[in-house]
Write a protein that holds these residues in place. Sequence first.
Motif, mmCIF file in Angstrom:
data_model
loop_
_atom_site.group_PDB
_atom_site.id
_atom_site.type_symbol
_atom_site.label_atom_id
_atom_site.label_comp_id
_atom_site.label_asym_id
_atom_site.label_seq_id
_atom_site.Cartn_x
_atom_site.Cartn_y
_atom_site.Cartn_z
ATOM 1 N N TYR A 196 -36.195 -3.203 9.760
ATOM 2 C CA TYR A 196 -36.316 -3.946 8.557
ATOM 3 C C TYR A 196 -34.889 -4.601 8.290
ATOM 4 C CZ TYR A 196 -36.666 -4.153 3.314
ATOM 5 O OH TYR A 196 -36.421 -4.450 1.918
ATOM 6 N N GLU A 237 -38.632 -11.818 8.104
ATOM 7 C CA GLU A 237 -38.967 -11.453 6.846
ATOM 8 C C GLU A 237 -39.758 -10.092 7.144
ATOM 9 O OE1 GLU A 237 -41.851 -13.906 4.820
ATOM 10 O OE2 GLU A 237 -43.380 -13.952 6.904
ATOM 11 N N GLY A 238 -39.239 -9.054 6.405
ATOM 12 C CA GLY A 238 -40.043 -7.531 6.759
ATOM 13 C C GLY A 238 -40.370 -6.971 5.217
ATOM 14 N N GLU A 239 -40.119 -7.761 4.282
ATOM 15 C CA GLU A 239 -40.301 -7.096 3.073
ATOM 16 C C GLU A 239 -41.850 -6.797 2.705
ATOM 17 O OE1 GLU A 239 -37.824 -6.415 1.017
ATOM 18 O OE2 GLU A 239 -39.261 -5.550 -0.502
ATOM 19 N N GLY A 270 -35.158 -16.600 0.610
ATOM 20 C CA GLY A 270 -35.267 -15.398 0.967
ATOM 21 C C GLY A 270 -35.332 -14.175 -0.039
ATOM 22 N N GLY A 271 -34.970 -14.466 -1.140
ATOM 23 C CA GLY A 271 -35.122 -13.411 -2.035
ATOM 24 C C GLY A 271 -34.073 -13.498 -3.379
ATOM 25 N N ALA A 272 -32.899 -13.763 -2.777
ATOM 26 C CA ALA A 272 -31.573 -13.690 -3.794
ATOM 27 C C ALA A 272 -31.205 -14.893 -4.554
ATOM 28 C CB ALA A 272 -30.498 -13.354 -3.029
ATOM 29 N N LYS A 289 -19.494 -7.372 2.818
ATOM 30 C CA LYS A 289 -19.381 -8.689 2.267
ATOM 31 C C LYS A 289 -18.629 -8.649 0.904
ATOM 32 C CE LYS A 289 -23.891 -9.700 1.688
ATOM 33 N NZ LYS A 289 -25.081 -10.716 1.870
ATOM 34 N N LYS A 293 -23.889 -23.323 -0.242
ATOM 35 C CA LYS A 293 -23.822 -22.274 0.943
ATOM 36 C C LYS A 293 -23.338 -23.539 2.100
ATOM 37 C CE LYS A 293 -26.688 -18.494 1.675
ATOM 38 N NZ LYS A 293 -27.945 -17.847 2.389
ATOM 39 N N PHE A 312 -29.754 -17.624 -3.901
ATOM 40 C CA PHE A 312 -28.449 -18.426 -3.967
ATOM 41 C C PHE A 312 -28.509 -19.767 -4.008
ATOM 42 C CE2 PHE A 312 -24.230 -19.413 -2.407
ATOM 43 C CZ PHE A 312 -23.304 -18.719 -3.182
ATOM 44 N N GLU A 341 -28.581 -10.444 6.274
ATOM 45 C CA GLU A 341 -28.081 -11.366 7.136
ATOM 46 C C GLU A 341 -26.548 -10.932 7.937
ATOM 47 O OE1 GLU A 341 -26.662 -14.514 4.217
ATOM 48 O OE2 GLU A 341 -25.372 -12.732 3.245
ATOM 49 N N GLY A 346 -37.476 -12.053 -6.038
ATOM 50 C CA GLY A 346 -37.459 -11.838 -4.567
ATOM 51 C C GLY A 346 -38.158 -12.708 -3.726
ATOM 52 N N TYR A 355 -18.143 -13.530 3.338
ATOM 53 C CA TYR A 355 -19.588 -14.053 3.431
ATOM 54 C C TYR A 355 -19.750 -15.172 4.782
ATOM 55 C CZ TYR A 355 -20.495 -12.509 -1.217
ATOM 56 O OH TYR A 355 -20.582 -11.555 -2.246
HETATM 57 P P1 NAI Z 1 -26.920 -11.532 -1.992
HETATM 58 O O1 NAI Z 1 -27.042 -11.708 -3.315
HETATM 59 O O2 NAI Z 1 -25.695 -10.713 -1.175
HETATM 60 O O3 NAI Z 1 -26.531 -12.976 -0.907
HETATM 61 C C1 NAI Z 1 -27.735 -13.878 -1.123
HETATM 62 C C2 NAI Z 1 -27.146 -15.040 -0.227
HETATM 63 O O4 NAI Z 1 -26.139 -15.724 -1.059
HETATM 64 C C3 NAI Z 1 -26.378 -14.587 0.790
HETATM 65 O O5 NAI Z 1 -26.974 -15.545 2.094
HETATM 66 C C4 NAI Z 1 -25.123 -14.434 0.968
HETATM 67 O O6 NAI Z 1 -24.207 -14.855 2.021
HETATM 68 C C5 NAI Z 1 -25.027 -15.636 -0.160
HETATM 69 N N1 NAI Z 1 -23.693 -15.528 -0.965
HETATM 70 C C6 NAI Z 1 -23.654 -14.718 -2.129
HETATM 71 N N2 NAI Z 1 -22.357 -14.624 -2.969
HETATM 72 C C7 NAI Z 1 -21.819 -15.857 -1.955
HETATM 73 C C8 NAI Z 1 -20.415 -16.128 -2.044
HETATM 74 N N3 NAI Z 1 -19.605 -15.779 -3.066
HETATM 75 N N4 NAI Z 1 -20.000 -17.022 -1.067
HETATM 76 C C9 NAI Z 1 -20.939 -17.414 -0.172
HETATM 77 N N5 NAI Z 1 -22.074 -17.123 0.057
HETATM 78 C C10 NAI Z 1 -22.735 -16.081 -0.933
HETATM 79 O O7 NAI Z 1 -28.240 -10.814 -1.387
HETATM 80 P P2 NAI Z 1 -28.830 -10.397 -0.036
HETATM 81 O O8 NAI Z 1 -28.320 -8.839 0.001
HETATM 82 O O9 NAI Z 1 -28.243 -11.229 1.070
HETATM 83 O O10 NAI Z 1 -30.192 -10.419 -0.305
HETATM 84 C C11 NAI Z 1 -30.881 -9.700 -1.086
HETATM 85 C C12 NAI Z 1 -32.298 -10.220 -1.567
HETATM 86 O O11 NAI Z 1 -33.031 -10.235 -0.024
HETATM 87 C C13 NAI Z 1 -32.940 -9.600 -2.627
HETATM 88 O O12 NAI Z 1 -33.214 -10.518 -3.592
HETATM 89 C C14 NAI Z 1 -34.371 -9.202 -1.912
HETATM 90 O O13 NAI Z 1 -35.304 -9.581 -2.907
HETATM 91 C C15 NAI Z 1 -34.290 -10.096 -0.598
HETATM 92 N N6 NAI Z 1 -34.923 -9.224 0.455
HETATM 93 C C16 NAI Z 1 -35.897 -10.158 1.218
HETATM 94 C C17 NAI Z 1 -36.605 -9.726 2.299
HETATM 95 C C18 NAI Z 1 -37.669 -10.501 2.872
HETATM 96 O O14 NAI Z 1 -38.261 -10.195 3.993
HETATM 97 N N7 NAI Z 1 -37.776 -11.884 2.745
HETATM 98 C C19 NAI Z 1 -36.454 -8.253 2.695
HETATM 99 C C20 NAI Z 1 -35.470 -7.572 1.935
HETATM 100 C C21 NAI Z 1 -34.741 -8.201 1.025
#
Ligand code: NAI
Length: 442
Positions: free
Chosen positions: A182, A97-99, A68-70, A204, A77, A72, A187, A326, A207
């Motif tokens: 968006y 997806e809205g990026e 998705g971008g992050a 969060k 998970k 993880f 999540e 991302g 989570y």
């Molecule tokens: P985040 O880093 O907070 O979480 C990423 C995922 O890991 C989530 O599912 C979260 O629940 C999980 N996670 C993180 N720490 C955890 C823990 N300790 N225990 C259990 N689960 C954990 O990032 P976020 O805010 O969810 O996503 C940001 C990303 O999304 C950016 O990298 C950005 O590029 C991307 N993004 C993608 C878009 C798209 O259309 N695909 C649109 C906007 C942003």
Amino acid sequence: GGVGELVSTFPLQKERRVVLRNSGFIDPNNIEDYIARDGYQALAKVLSSMKPLDVIEEVKASGLLGRGGAGFPTGLKWEFTYKAPGEEKFVVCNADEGEPGTFKDRLILEGDPHSIIEAMTIAGYAVGASKGYIYVRAEYPQSIAHLEKAINQAREYGLLGKDILGSGFSFDIKIRKGAGAYVCGEETALLNSIEGGRGEPRIKPPYPPQKGLWGKPTVINNVETLANIPPIILNGAKWFKNIGTPTCPGTKVFTLTGNIVNAGLIEVPMGITLRELIFEIGGGIPGGRGLKLVQTGGPSGGTMTPELLDVPMAFDTLPKYNSALGSGALTVIDDSHCIVDVVKSFAEFFLHESCGKCTPCRIGNKRIVEILENIERGKGTRESLVLLKALGENMKATAFCGLGQAAPNPLLRCLQVFEEEFAAHVEGKTCPVGVCKLEKKM
Ligand code: NAI
């Protein structure tokens, strides 16, 4: 079908298809086509010979990172969700997806909807869930139509519903449509939206694996992440780890947009460079213009300048250069663009999409756009740049969710990298590339 013509069919040496293995090759509306290419074999393998923890171990061992971008780790998970106490658990597929510049999940859903159904069912078995939701943006009618058909076919074939393949395991999937926000791709806002509430994010932690849909343990994965699951189960974690880089295995679907000759999407191993993506696969920049920057992962991702063309693209490499992989969107911007204008268009997007829940994002984006407009008109001062930086840093530190925290990314990076161009606007009252019409004081 319809999707075939969108996916390149000419041989591209660097292309490596894992998640797009079927897109363009099968009729997505025909389950038999999917089955003929090993479809539902991974589910059959899981149900007949693997315990839930075996499945989780395999996914963990593959090193798959969330697409998705992050980035993880997906297996972690799943493990968290498996271990979380609770009778009822859920699997959610994030297909919102809205990026800007990102359209990879759309192609996967349109071209190979059964791969997502199969993967969600495997996830359900692994974490102990019997219900799944796919949250798809309503702007993707073709994805929704293909998914609806695929879900019905899977039910007819006993691959969804009660006692799947006689294993005793039951799982079913519902589709929920987004309504154009968006932030609902975030999540926790997505979970609120499925529950029928406002699409506003939750704090969060906790989570979703601990407290997700209706407060129950929930595993939520992106479409591209899920599309990797059946091949990982069928071919094994070792096979997957041989693709990409050791710390970021597998492939990535990149969407090439902006000032590029061959716009579209391409699946390649992680570790590929921007130079290969833009100048080999993408055919370079039209009109022989120079490269100014590449926005990676859309406006919420990272900004890469020409000296970074040879950095391997992966979740763990780009942060070293203050950038981010991302979602894999690559927006190529040539040297005819003014940096103030580029950054302003990103800020306008976030201003429009802010849900308004928290002040830093609601007001911060508004002020950023105003200040950038003033700079474009010749009304900016050195003080404006100081203020922009302070606003951006405050938003990063205090905004409630990823939207507001990521909104100032391109601004902060570009203030640094294109310092001279900003200075020319506020001090010299000129736009070096001649885009802005600055009012000069006589
Ligand atoms: P985040 O880093 O907070 O979480 C990423 C995922 O890991 C989530 O599912 C979260 O629940 C999980 N996670 C993180 N720490 C955890 C823990 N300790 N225990 C259990 N689960 C954990 O990032 P976020 O805010 O969810 O996503 C940001 C990303 O999304 C950016 O990298 C950005 O590029 C991307 N993004 C993608 C878009 C798209 O259309 N695909 C649109 C906007 C942003």
